[in-house]
Design a protein around this motif. Sequence first.
Motif, PDB file in Angstrom:
ATOM      1  N   ASN A   6       0.694  -1.237   0.089  1.00  0.00           N
ATOM      2  CA  ASN A   6      -0.023  -0.064   0.195  1.00  0.00           C
ATOM      3  C   ASN A   6       0.789   1.322  -0.150  1.00  0.00           C
ATOM      4  N   GLU A  65      -7.428 -11.878   0.092  1.00  0.00           N
ATOM      5  CA  GLU A  65      -7.476 -11.971  -1.368  1.00  0.00           C
ATOM      6  C   GLU A  65      -8.924 -12.977  -1.403  1.00  0.00           C
ATOM      7  N   TYR A  70      -9.562  -5.397   0.249  1.00  0.00           N
ATOM      8  CA  TYR A  70      -8.134  -4.518   0.253  1.00  0.00           C
ATOM      9  C   TYR A  70      -7.899  -4.080   1.648  1.00  0.00           C
TER      10      TYR A  70
END
Length: 430
Positions: A6, A65, A70
Amino acid sequence: MRVTFNGQQLDFATGSILTDRNAWDSSTETVKDDYVSPKGTTGIEINNNLRNIRSQMATAFKFFEANDVYPTDEQLAEKYKERMTGVIPKKPEPHKKAEAKPAEPDFFKVFEEFMSENGEKNAWTEATFEKMNAIKADLRAFKKHLKFSDLTEKTLTDFVVYLRDTKKLRTPRKAKGDRKDYDAEDLVGLKNSTIEKKLGYLKWFLKWATDKGYNTNVAYRLFRPTLKRTQKKVIYLTNDEMKQILALDIPQERKALENVRDVLIFCCFTGLRHSDVFNLRRSDVKDGFIEVTTVKTADSLSIELNDVAKGILEKYKDYRFNGGKALPVIQNQDMNRSLKDLCRMAGIDEEIRITTYKGNQRIDEVKKKWELVGTHIGRKTFIVNALSLGVPPNVVMKWTGHSDYKSMKPYIDIVDSVKADAMARFNGLL
């Protein structure tokens, strides 16, 4: 354990301690099996622990996932902690699903925007555009679909390794004798000094992209690889060498070298760069001085003329050159080749050792001085001579357009060395 995710770097303690640096294998990121810590922990035990935490982190990512989530940094850290402590993971609540991450801007299109905006705003020269196009080509060759988020510390390190070990050179460095045959090391890989310059250009771009909001990955700010290098030698002409050049009887078939010699000496006595003497017009020549707006930095300079510079201008006052030029100056590349021929014919053949580094490899090359001569030698000669004659550095800087003492330091060091040698001559008087 460092996890890049990220756009951030997250660090997690492994719980293992290594007291012997030599026991670590950086290529496999494992401890050598025969290592035993002061507390009796073996290398095999440490490696088992490292494999476990890698596996648990990978499982944490797979969890999110599989649930089409996310995660935030906090969610990832919490899930990893659950995996390591054996807590049964809970399915994340639907309302906690993070928003889809927006698509990253195209790295190379942003680079082109950077060049366009800064080139126009800062009036880049053609040489600056060439340098920026070169680093863009290097980045594309390194990774065709490069993204801002890719540029972690590890990727930046890989880029340095690519430049050092893999990049093919457009012009090989050194032929073997008269044959067009080269060693492998002369066909690929940049030297440390060139890599350092390229990283400077890359960081310039990344800072601009960060300020513009295109880039959120700031790993480049702390990226400072150790690139061993030596201070570049200042190649200049001594007074005796200038006299050798002036005394050279130039053969009839090379008469064009007479113009080259005059331009060289003019630069040695004015400090002009090749681009500025090339651009010098008759209208720039005033009564006792010349007015120059430099091509490279757009500085407005007023340079007083000494007798040597006046004599050269006087020699060509009745000639008519294209564009109202004051002197018969040829293009930079042609001038470079002609200067080498001129100095070779004049016997400027002192042997000089040039030391450079490619990674940790030291490269020593011994060259004749005429091989190292270029169009900038006139400017360097002027600065060394001016300082040697006792002209204060701040006055020299007004003639040359240097903006800080840092760029003058190599010349001041040379002059200090010359003064020390001169003082040593007193040792034999008594």
